[in-house]
Write an enzyme that holds these catalytic residues in place. Structure first.
Site, PDB file in Angstrom:
ATOM      1  N   ASP A   1       0.891  -0.886  -0.511  1.00 10.93           N
ATOM      2  CA  ASP A   1      -0.054   0.250  -0.204  1.00 10.93           C
ATOM      3  C   ASP A   1       0.866   1.208  -0.216  1.00 10.93           C
ATOM      4  OD1 ASP A   1      -3.066   1.267   0.551  1.00 10.93           O
ATOM      5  OD2 ASP A   1      -1.677   2.361   2.073  1.00 10.93           O
TER       6      ASP A   1
ATOM      7  N   ASN B   1      -2.843  12.882  -4.151  1.00  5.82           N
ATOM      8  CA  ASN B   1      -4.011  13.808  -4.876  1.00  5.82           C
ATOM      9  C   ASN B   1      -4.588  15.048  -5.017  1.00  5.82           C
ATOM     10  OD1 ASN B   1      -4.128  11.151  -6.890  1.00  5.82           O
ATOM     11  ND2 ASN B   1      -5.412   9.980  -5.483  1.00  5.82           N
TER      12      ASN B   1
ATOM     13  N   ASP C   1      -2.215   9.326 -10.550  1.00  5.44           N
ATOM     14  CA  ASP C   1      -2.778   8.579 -11.732  1.00  5.44           C
ATOM     15  C   ASP C   1      -0.720   8.010 -12.509  1.00  5.44           C
ATOM     16  OD1 ASP C   1      -5.058   7.901 -11.785  1.00  5.44           O
ATOM     17  OD2 ASP C   1      -5.358   9.188 -13.319  1.00  5.44           O
TER      18      ASP C   1
ATOM     19  N   GLU D   1      -4.379   2.575  -3.572  1.00 11.42           N
ATOM     20  CA  GLU D   1      -3.028   2.583  -4.083  1.00 11.42           C
ATOM     21  C   GLU D   1      -2.866   1.371  -3.741  1.00 11.42           C
ATOM     22  OE1 GLU D   1      -3.989   5.386  -0.752  1.00 11.42           O
ATOM     23  OE2 GLU D   1      -4.728   4.882  -2.518  1.00 11.42           O
TER      24      GLU D   1
END
Length: 544
Positions: A420, A428, A437, A463
């Protein structure tokens, strides 16, 4: 010009089996190639031609023509036309066997011309020998002998033992046939001359058969050599030759009839009337049972000759009438065969045109089906993959993982790592989703650097990534995960457009008895949260 596709290896194997005389196995392979060729016209024609050759070798000459004629033009129109020498030879031979040697000779000549053009030694030998058979059927003995002599010389030069043996035997047979015809015309001097030539060639044929281990041809050679000696009045060598042929004749009905005919002729020549009659009668029954009309004709002549020699004119006349009836039936059968060969020719041509039209009609449908199948495969692939990273998604992971569970105890170790990205929400929020992305795609590339072909990497969502490591003990899996963690931490993430550092927290769990995928994911998830609570950017192992 596009290169012609190479022949299917399975079809090449079928030809190898054909050359070894394993006709049933060769036919099965060629039939399978025909069924799998589908809309490929060249592959279909290649397989059909192979089946035609096999049919001819199995003496099914009408079937051979029906298979060969529609497909030979297909290869003639491609770069694969160099493969047609054998088909040309066999077409010629089959036409000869169907009573049409004149048309057969046209195909034999095409085989000869192609073989000479290509310098194909084996096909050149085959063409000369087949051409000689057809010429002899037409009664041109001198030209047949010339063709055989060339074929034999080339077969011996290239070490083709079977062809050399067959050619020498056929050459002797030409002289024996002429000797027997002279005998029927009561020209004993000419019969003896041809018989002398015949003996010389049979001696060479026997030497070649012994050298190359051709027992079946050797048995026939001994029997007919003995008959040539009878025609010369040299009876002393006959019993030894017949004794040598007896083991082969015991397994071959036609050869038993040949042996009985020769034994009867020798007994008659030696003045043993009853022995000659009994031997010839037995030979006649055997020849009739195995449907050998030419041999039956010879035996009936010898019986008629025997009865006439001893003054039994009524019995001789009966044998003559039997022989005359056989000859009439033979000519009628030959006329029917010639007519049938013409019908087969016409049927095969019509079949070729119909097949070509059907292929053209179906081509569009087949292409459409192929496009639909390709689209369906693409949709299935899309359903299994993550559109952003091109890794497997959750569904794809489950499909791939199923194989590891199906392996059961054979797969002794399976380790799962749950990976993770730390504080990914900040990326973001501060840099935008386009940068996020880009980070996820780069993260996927970094994770792929340490995996094997048997490992499975997937993106669960957001993620979060999963790495399945089969046959990796827990300690080795942890080392791999440490390298992954360090690689991520060391990467220059500004290349993806973010000033935020990116790291990963990894939880590692090894499959325990009774674990399914969900259970293994759950234990790895707990280990991963332990890594998060332990400061992130680290690897933790799940407890048992």
């Amino acid at each position: 010009m596009n290169a012609t596709p190479t022949m299917d290896p399975e079809l090449q194997r079928a030809y190898g089996l054909l050359d070894q005389g394993q006709l049933a196995a060769a036919r099965d392979l060629a039939q399978n190639c025909l069924e799998t060729a589908q809309e490929d016209e060249l592959a279909t024609s290649r397989a059909a031609i192979a089946l035609g050759l096999i049919a001819a070798y199995d003496s099914r000459h009408e079937e051979a023509m029906q298979r060969l004629l529609p497909h030979v033009p297909v290869l003639e129109a491609t770069e694969a036309r160099h493969e047609l020498g054998r088909a040309y030879s066999v077409l010629g031979f089959s036409l000869g066997m169907l009573g049409d040697p004149e048309r057969g000779l046209e195909w034999a000549s095409k085989a000869l011309a192609l073989a000479e053009q290509q310098g194909a030694a084996r096909e050149l030998v085959r063409a000369h020998l087949n051409r000689a058979v057809l010429i002899s059927q037409m009664g041109d003995w001198q030209l047949a002998e010339q063709s055989l002599s060339v074929g034999i010389e080339q077969a011996q030069a290239h070490g083709y033992g079977l062809s050399a043996c067959a050619g020498l035997s056929n050459l002797a047979e030409i002289h024996l046939t002429q000797a027997l015809r002279c005998r029927e015309l009561h020209d004993d001097a000419a019969a003896a001359r041809h018989a002398q030539d015949c003996s010389r060639w049979y001696e060479r044929a026997a030497e070649a058969c012994i050298l190359h281990g051709q027992k079946s041809i050797l048995g026939e050679t001994h029997v007919k050599h003995a008959r040539a000696l009878v025609l010369q009045g040299q009876l002393t060598g006959v019993p030894a030759l017949l004794q040598l042929a007896a083991p082969v004749a015991a397994e071959n009905a036609a050869l038993r009839a040949e042996l009985g005919l020769t034994r009867g002729m020798a007994a008659a020549e030696g003045g043993r009337e009853q022995e000659a009659r009994e031997a010839l009668e037995r030979a006649l029954l055997t020849a009739q049972e195995c449907r050998e009309p030419d041999l039956t004709h010879q035996i009936l002549f010898e019986l008629s000759h025997l009865e006439r020699s001893y003054g039994h004119l009524q019995a001789a006349l009966q044998r003559y009438e039997q022989r005359h009836q056989l000859m009439m039936e033979h000519y009628k059968r030959r006329l029917r065969m010639v007519a049938r060969s013409a019908e087969v020719w016409a049927e095969a041509e019509q079949a070729r045109l119909s097949a070509r039209a059907a292929i053209q009609r179906e081509a569009a449908l087949i292409r459409s089906q192929a496009e639909l199948m390709a689209r369906a495969a693409q949709l299935q692939q899309d359903a299994m993959c993550d559109g952003l990273t091109e890794l497997l998604n959750r569904r794809g992971l489950e499909a791939q993982a199923r194989a590891f569970w199906d392996a059961g105890p054979e797969l002794s170790q399976l380790t799962l790592a749950l990976i993770d990205a730390d504080h990914f929400k900040h990326v973001n929020d501060q840099c935008g989703h386009a940068v996020g992305d880009a980070v996820l795609k780069q993260l996927a590339r970094l994770l792929q650097q340490d995996i094997r072909a048997s490992d499975v990497l997937a993106r669960l969502g957001g993620e979060e990534f999963v790495l399945l490591l089969p046959e990796r003990p827990l300690g080795e899996a942890r080392q791999i995960c440490e390298r992954v963690r360090q690689r991520v931490a060391d990467f220059d993430w500004s290349r993806c457009g973010t000033s935020q550092p990116v790291s990963v927290s990894i939880g590692v769990a090894q499959r325990q008895p009774g674990d399914d995928l969900e259970a293994l994911l759950c234990r790895a998830d707990k280990a991963m949260y332990s890594a998060k609570s332990g400061g992130r950017n680290c690897v933790r192992e799940a407890g048992i």
